[in-house]
Write an enzyme that holds these catalytic residues in place. Structure first.
Site, PDB file in Angstrom:
ATOM      1  N   ARG A  86       7.371  -7.461 -18.423  1.00  7.59           N
ATOM      2  CA  ARG A  86       8.238  -8.611 -18.201  1.00  7.59           C
ATOM      3  C   ARG A  86       7.598  -9.601 -17.226  1.00  7.59           C
ATOM      4  O   ARG A  86       7.217  -9.266 -16.122  1.00  7.59           O
ATOM      5  CB  ARG A  86       9.554  -8.121 -17.622  1.00  7.59           C
ATOM      6  CG  ARG A  86      10.495  -9.239 -17.347  1.00  7.59           C
ATOM      7  CD  ARG A  86      11.848  -8.686 -17.021  1.00  7.59           C
ATOM      8  NE  ARG A  86      12.753  -9.799 -16.969  1.00  7.59           N
ATOM      9  CZ  ARG A  86      13.699  -9.909 -16.051  1.00  7.59           C
ATOM     10  NH1 ARG A  86      13.846  -8.987 -15.139  1.00  7.59           N
ATOM     11  NH2 ARG A  86      14.494 -10.947 -16.070  1.00  7.59           N
ATOM     12  N   ARG A  95      10.607 -15.741 -20.012  1.00  5.61           N
ATOM     13  CA  ARG A  95      10.460 -14.297 -19.831  1.00  5.61           C
ATOM     14  C   ARG A  95      10.152 -13.589 -21.151  1.00  5.61           C
ATOM     15  O   ARG A  95      10.541 -14.063 -22.220  1.00  5.61           O
ATOM     16  CB  ARG A  95      11.690 -13.690 -19.172  1.00  5.61           C
ATOM     17  CG  ARG A  95      13.016 -13.826 -19.875  1.00  5.61           C
ATOM     18  CD  ARG A  95      13.830 -15.087 -19.578  1.00  5.61           C
ATOM     19  NE  ARG A  95      13.817 -15.575 -18.211  1.00  5.61           N
ATOM     20  CZ  ARG A  95      14.550 -15.077 -17.233  1.00  5.61           C
ATOM     21  NH1 ARG A  95      15.318 -14.037 -17.442  1.00  5.61           N
ATOM     22  NH2 ARG A  95      14.510 -15.617 -16.056  1.00  5.61           N
ATOM     23  N   ASP A  98      14.426  -9.861 -21.510  1.00  5.42           N
ATOM     24  CA  ASP A  98      15.566  -9.719 -20.613  1.00  5.42           C
ATOM     25  C   ASP A  98      16.562  -8.794 -21.296  1.00  5.42           C
ATOM     26  O   ASP A  98      16.891  -9.004 -22.464  1.00  5.42           O
ATOM     27  CB  ASP A  98      16.263 -11.092 -20.513  1.00  5.42           C
ATOM     28  CG  ASP A  98      16.366 -11.587 -19.107  1.00  5.42           C
ATOM     29  OD1 ASP A  98      16.009 -10.858 -18.173  1.00  5.42           O
ATOM     30  OD2 ASP A  98      16.816 -12.735 -18.955  1.00  5.42           O
ATOM     31  N   ASP A 100      20.317  -7.545 -20.478  1.00  7.64           N
ATOM     32  CA  ASP A 100      21.453  -7.677 -19.561  1.00  7.64           C
ATOM     33  C   ASP A 100      22.577  -6.739 -19.982  1.00  7.64           C
ATOM     34  O   ASP A 100      23.009  -6.771 -21.145  1.00  7.64           O
ATOM     35  CB  ASP A 100      21.997  -9.117 -19.583  1.00  7.64           C
ATOM     36  CG  ASP A 100      21.045 -10.104 -18.917  1.00  7.64           C
ATOM     37  OD1 ASP A 100      20.252  -9.686 -18.057  1.00  7.64           O
ATOM     38  OD2 ASP A 100      21.115 -11.301 -19.268  1.00  7.64           O
TER      39      ASP A 100
HETATM   40  N1  ROI Z   1      18.575 -19.552 -22.297  1.00  7.15           N
HETATM   41  C1  ROI Z   1      18.731 -19.032 -23.532  1.00  7.15           C
HETATM   42  N2  ROI Z   1      18.987 -19.856 -24.550  1.00  7.15           N
HETATM   43  N3  ROI Z   1      18.654 -17.702 -23.777  1.00  7.15           N
HETATM   44  C2  ROI Z   1      18.408 -16.811 -22.776  1.00  7.15           C
HETATM   45  O1  ROI Z   1      18.337 -15.595 -23.025  1.00  7.15           O
HETATM   46  C3  ROI Z   1      18.247 -17.321 -21.472  1.00  7.15           C
HETATM   47  N4  ROI Z   1      18.018 -16.492 -20.422  1.00  7.15           N
HETATM   48  C4  ROI Z   1      17.900 -16.959 -19.189  1.00  7.15           C
HETATM   49  C5  ROI Z   1      17.984 -18.424 -18.862  1.00  7.15           C
HETATM   50  C6  ROI Z   1      16.667 -18.840 -18.229  1.00  7.15           C
HETATM   51  C7  ROI Z   1      19.138 -18.639 -17.913  1.00  7.15           C
HETATM   52  N5  ROI Z   1      18.189 -19.241 -20.032  1.00  7.15           N
HETATM   53  C8  ROI Z   1      18.335 -18.719 -21.258  1.00  7.15           C
HETATM   54  O2  ROI Z   1      17.727 -16.096 -18.201  1.00  7.15           O
END
Ligand code: ROI
Length: 165
Positions: A86, A95, A98, A100
């Site tokens: 990552r 990134r 991610d 979550d």
């Molecule tokens: N924007 C989008 N469209 N998708 C994401 O997964 C995503 N993840 C983030 C930030 C940078 C806030 N923007 C994102 O962490």
């Protein structure tokens, strides 16, 4: 598995072949200890939320059954992110992967390492649209039904890339 829980995971990537990052991550989620992947949304492309000078994202949501407790699951997700090397150069920047933890049963968790429901999920189309695809009748603890929340949110930047099987 003993007492099983239902957890929803948001996946996102905008570096190093994002579609492949997410496909691999979905398989890896299914292989976590005491865990199985029971549903995965389609893969969606989305415009970046936050700084616009970065590539579009690919997003999806996965539904897991697990007997891991929330922090143990979080540890596993963070370890998986690491195996995808990552990259996170700056806050809200691009990134490789991610993961979550969005929802854990109907629990509300406020811990130094973990806030559930995920703090921003109710304002993000790239989380809500894939989530509603797999669980249209869900309600978010403390926030109401997903269809109500979604009706107040822009999702026109989202496009299905790969249909879920
Ligand atoms: N924007 C989008 N469209 N998708 C994401 O997964 C995503 N993840 C983030 C930030 C940078 C806030 N923007 C994102 O962490």
């Amino acid at each position: 598995m003993t007492a099983t829980h239902t957890a929803y995971i948001g996946l996102g990537s905008n570096l190093e072949d994002p579609v492949q990052q997410l496909k691999t991550a979905l398989q890896e989620l299914d292989q976590l200890p005491e865990t199985s992947l029971t549903q995965a949304s389609s893969l969606y492309s989305s415009k970046p939320v936050g700084p616009q000078d970065q590539p579009d994202f690919v997003n999806a949501v996965a539904k897991l059954e697990t007997s891991l407790e929330p922090l143990a699951l979080l540890d596993q997700l963070q370890a998986l992110e690491q195996t995808h090397r990552r990259v996170r150069e700056r806050h809200w920047g691009p990134r490789t992967l991610d993961l979550d933890l969005l929802l854990f049963d109907d629990q509300i968790i406020s811990h130094p390492r973990l806030i559930v429901p995920h703090a921003h999920m109710h304002e993000r189309g790239f989380v809500l649209l894939p989530l509603a695809e797999i669980s249209p009748n869900l309600s978010l603890p403390g926030k109401g039904s997903i269809t109500d929340i979604l009706s107040n949110i822009a999702t026109d930047d989202l496009q299905i890339l790969t249909k879920s099987e």
